[in-house]
Design a protein around this motif. Sequence first.
Motif, PDB file in Angstrom:
ATOM      1  N   PRO A 140       0.824  -1.214   0.000  1.00 37.01           N
ATOM      2  CA  PRO A 140       0.000   0.000   0.000  1.00 37.01           C
ATOM      3  C   PRO A 140       0.859   1.267   0.000  1.00 37.01           C
ATOM      4  CG  PRO A 140      -0.818  -1.568   1.616  1.00 37.01           C
ATOM      5  CD  PRO A 140       0.488  -2.113   1.100  1.00 37.01           C
ATOM      6  N   LYS A 141       0.475   2.232  -0.809  1.00 34.51           N
ATOM      7  CA  LYS A 141       1.262   3.465  -0.976  1.00 34.51           C
ATOM      8  C   LYS A 141       1.371   4.273   0.321  1.00 34.51           C
ATOM      9  CE  LYS A 141       2.061   2.845  -5.329  1.00 34.51           C
ATOM     10  NZ  LYS A 141       3.345   2.314  -5.737  1.00 34.51           N
ATOM     11  N   GLU A 142       0.423   4.095   1.233  1.00 32.17           N
ATOM     12  CA  GLU A 142       0.502   4.844   2.490  1.00 32.17           C
ATOM     13  C   GLU A 142       1.538   4.250   3.453  1.00 32.17           C
ATOM     14  OE1 GLU A 142      -2.943   1.968   2.676  1.00 32.17           O
ATOM     15  OE2 GLU A 142      -2.367   3.553   1.302  1.00 32.17           O
ATOM     16  N   SER A 143       2.030   3.055   3.154  1.00 35.49           N
ATOM     17  CA  SER A 143       3.092   2.445   3.956  1.00 35.49           C
ATOM     18  C   SER A 143       4.436   2.965   3.487  1.00 35.49           C
ATOM     19  CB  SER A 143       3.078   0.919   3.803  1.00 35.49           C
ATOM     20  OG  SER A 143       1.879   0.387   4.297  1.00 35.49           O
ATOM     21  N   THR A 144       5.326   3.201   4.446  1.00 39.34           N
ATOM     22  CA  THR A 144       6.681   3.614   4.104  1.00 39.34           C
ATOM     23  C   THR A 144       7.657   2.555   4.574  1.00 39.34           C
ATOM     24  OG1 THR A 144       6.972   4.839   6.168  1.00 39.34           O
ATOM     25  CG2 THR A 144       6.122   6.073   4.272  1.00 39.34           C
ATOM     26  N   PHE A 145       8.695   2.356   3.800  1.00 41.22           N
ATOM     27  CA  PHE A 145       9.726   1.401   4.198  1.00 41.22           C
ATOM     28  C   PHE A 145      11.058   1.847   3.635  1.00 41.22           C
ATOM     29  CE2 PHE A 145       7.675   0.013   0.350  1.00 41.22           C
ATOM     30  CZ  PHE A 145       8.706  -0.386  -0.481  1.00 41.22           C
ATOM     31  N   GLN A 146      12.102   1.539   4.385  1.00 37.11           N
ATOM     32  CA  GLN A 146      13.445   1.880   3.939  1.00 37.11           C
ATOM     33  C   GLN A 146      14.425   0.833   4.430  1.00 37.11           C
ATOM     34  OE1 GLN A 146      15.234   5.480   5.454  1.00 37.11           O
ATOM     35  NE2 GLN A 146      16.701   5.555   3.775  1.00 37.11           N
ATOM     36  N   GLU A 147      15.226   0.351   3.503  1.00 34.76           N
ATOM     37  CA  GLU A 147      16.339  -0.524   3.850  1.00 34.76           C
ATOM     38  C   GLU A 147      17.588   0.338   3.797  1.00 34.76           C
ATOM     39  OE1 GLU A 147      18.262  -4.809   2.681  1.00 34.76           O
ATOM     40  OE2 GLU A 147      16.116  -4.450   2.508  1.00 34.76           O
ATOM     41  N   LYS A 148      18.173   0.580   4.971  1.00 38.57           N
ATOM     42  CA  LYS A 148      19.366   1.415   5.074  1.00 38.57           C
ATOM     43  C   LYS A 148      20.599   0.517   4.967  1.00 38.57           C
ATOM     44  CE  LYS A 148      17.232   4.809   8.160  1.00 38.57           C
ATOM     45  NZ  LYS A 148      17.304   5.454   9.481  1.00 38.57           N
ATOM     46  N   ILE A 149      21.361   0.705   3.901  1.00 38.88           N
ATOM     47  CA  ILE A 149      22.593  -0.057   3.731  1.00 38.88           C
ATOM     48  C   ILE A 149      23.674   0.619   4.568  1.00 38.88           C
ATOM     49  CG2 ILE A 149      24.328  -0.881   2.088  1.00 38.88           C
ATOM     50  CD1 ILE A 149      21.519  -2.147   1.776  1.00 38.88           C
ATOM     51  N   LEU A 150      24.295  -0.168   5.454  1.00 33.97           N
ATOM     52  CA  LEU A 150      25.272   0.386   6.384  1.00 33.97           C
ATOM     53  C   LEU A 150      26.705   0.237   5.895  1.00 33.97           C
ATOM     54  CD1 LEU A 150      23.644  -1.017   9.650  1.00 33.97           C
ATOM     55  CD2 LEU A 150      23.277   1.222   8.572  1.00 33.97           C
ATOM     56  N   SER A 151      26.973  -0.776   5.057  1.00 34.54           N
ATOM     57  CA  SER A 151      28.333  -0.986   4.559  1.00 34.54           C
ATOM     58  C   SER A 151      28.299  -1.878   3.325  1.00 34.54           C
ATOM     59  CB  SER A 151      29.209  -1.637   5.637  1.00 34.54           C
ATOM     60  OG  SER A 151      28.729  -2.936   5.942  1.00 34.54           O
ATOM     61  N   TYR A 152      29.374  -1.802   2.546  1.00 38.83           N
ATOM     62  CA  TYR A 152      29.534  -2.623   1.347  1.00 38.83           C
ATOM     63  C   TYR A 152      30.874  -3.351   1.415  1.00 38.83           C
ATOM     64  CZ  TYR A 152      25.846  -0.147  -1.247  1.00 38.83           C
ATOM     65  OH  TYR A 152      24.657   0.375  -1.673  1.00 38.83           O
ATOM     66  N   ASN A 153      30.864  -4.634   1.091  1.00 37.84           N
ATOM     67  CA  ASN A 153      32.097  -5.402   0.890  1.00 37.84           C
ATOM     68  C   ASN A 153      31.952  -6.052  -0.478  1.00 37.84           C
ATOM     69  OD1 ASN A 153      34.294  -7.066   0.862  1.00 37.84           O
ATOM     70  ND2 ASN A 153      33.806  -8.127   2.754  1.00 37.84           N
ATOM     71  N   ILE A 154      32.698  -5.550  -1.458  1.00 39.46           N
ATOM     72  CA  ILE A 154      32.564  -5.986  -2.848  1.00 39.46           C
ATOM     73  C   ILE A 154      33.761  -6.844  -3.225  1.00 39.46           C
ATOM     74  CG2 ILE A 154      32.407  -5.217  -5.251  1.00 39.46           C
ATOM     75  CD1 ILE A 154      31.179  -2.578  -4.153  1.00 39.46           C
ATOM     76  N   GLN A 155      33.469  -8.016  -3.779  1.00 41.49           N
ATOM     77  CA  GLN A 155      34.509  -8.910  -4.294  1.00 41.49           C
ATOM     78  C   GLN A 155      34.174  -9.236  -5.735  1.00 41.49           C
ATOM     79  OE1 GLN A 155      34.546 -12.239  -1.618  1.00 41.49           O
ATOM     80  NE2 GLN A 155      35.584 -11.105  -0.020  1.00 41.49           N
ATOM     81  N   ILE A 156      35.193  -9.166  -6.599  1.00 41.36           N
ATOM     82  CA  ILE A 156      34.972  -9.344  -8.036  1.00 41.36           C
ATOM     83  C   ILE A 156      35.961 -10.371  -8.587  1.00 41.36           C
ATOM     84  CG2 ILE A 156      34.935  -8.187 -10.276  1.00 41.36           C
ATOM     85  CD1 ILE A 156      34.621  -5.522  -8.653  1.00 41.36           C
ATOM     86  N   ASP A 157      35.459 -11.234  -9.447  1.00 38.43           N
ATOM     87  CA  ASP A 157      36.309 -12.124 -10.229  1.00 38.43           C
ATOM     88  C   ASP A 157      35.775 -12.129 -11.651  1.00 38.43           C
ATOM     89  OD1 ASP A 157      38.307 -13.927 -10.942  1.00 38.43           O
ATOM     90  OD2 ASP A 157      37.067 -15.655 -10.474  1.00 38.43           O
ATOM     91  N   GLY A 158      36.401 -11.352 -12.503  1.00 38.73           N
ATOM     92  CA  GLY A 158      35.963 -11.277 -13.895  1.00 38.73           C
ATOM     93  C   GLY A 158      34.558 -10.714 -14.007  1.00 38.73           C
ATOM     94  N   ASN A 159      33.644 -11.543 -14.511  1.00 35.49           N
ATOM     95  CA  ASN A 159      32.255 -11.115 -14.741  1.00 35.49           C
ATOM     96  C   ASN A 159      31.302 -11.547 -13.635  1.00 35.49           C
ATOM     97  OD1 ASN A 159      32.680  -9.770 -17.245  1.00 35.49           O
ATOM     98  ND2 ASN A 159      33.012 -11.766 -18.163  1.00 35.49           N
TER      99      ASN A 159
END
Length: 152
Positions: free
Chosen positions: A84-103
């Motif tokens: 419902p549009k009258e509901s509010t929600f937020q996911e607050k991202i506190l940190s990022y740890n990114i690991q990459i291998d190619g694609n």
Amino acid sequence: MKQVIVILSLFLYGSINAQTQNEIEIKNTIETFFEGFHKQDSLIMKPLMHKSLILQTVGKDRGGVVELSTTKGSDFLKSIVSIPKESTFQEKILSYNIQIDGNMANVWTNYEFWFNSKFSHCGVNSFQLIKQNNTWQIFYLVDTRRRENCKQ
């Protein structure tokens, strides 16, 4: 000897710069995904989601038993736009740890979730992304949800 050092320096700089560009693109993918999530806008989210996206949650039921729930990406989108549009929600991202291998990339994010301006739960997200046609897409997302041991 100086030429070898210059060549190695340029190679190392190029590798670091490419990694940094991928990290920026991956973080932008996740931030845009959450922008669409908060706006309940499937048109923003869908291009960031691989057609085979699976979402899973590790949590506890009311009896305290650990369970794993699974949702297809298409069902997830339907559930988000139906809030419902009258509901509010937020996911607050506190940190990022990114690991990459190619694609392929893995991103671990700590988060807090707020519903109607009240703390609901916290946990971590683990995103798996694939880079196809120079675009990062989320193909797997698993999160944990808990109410205890959360920093607020």
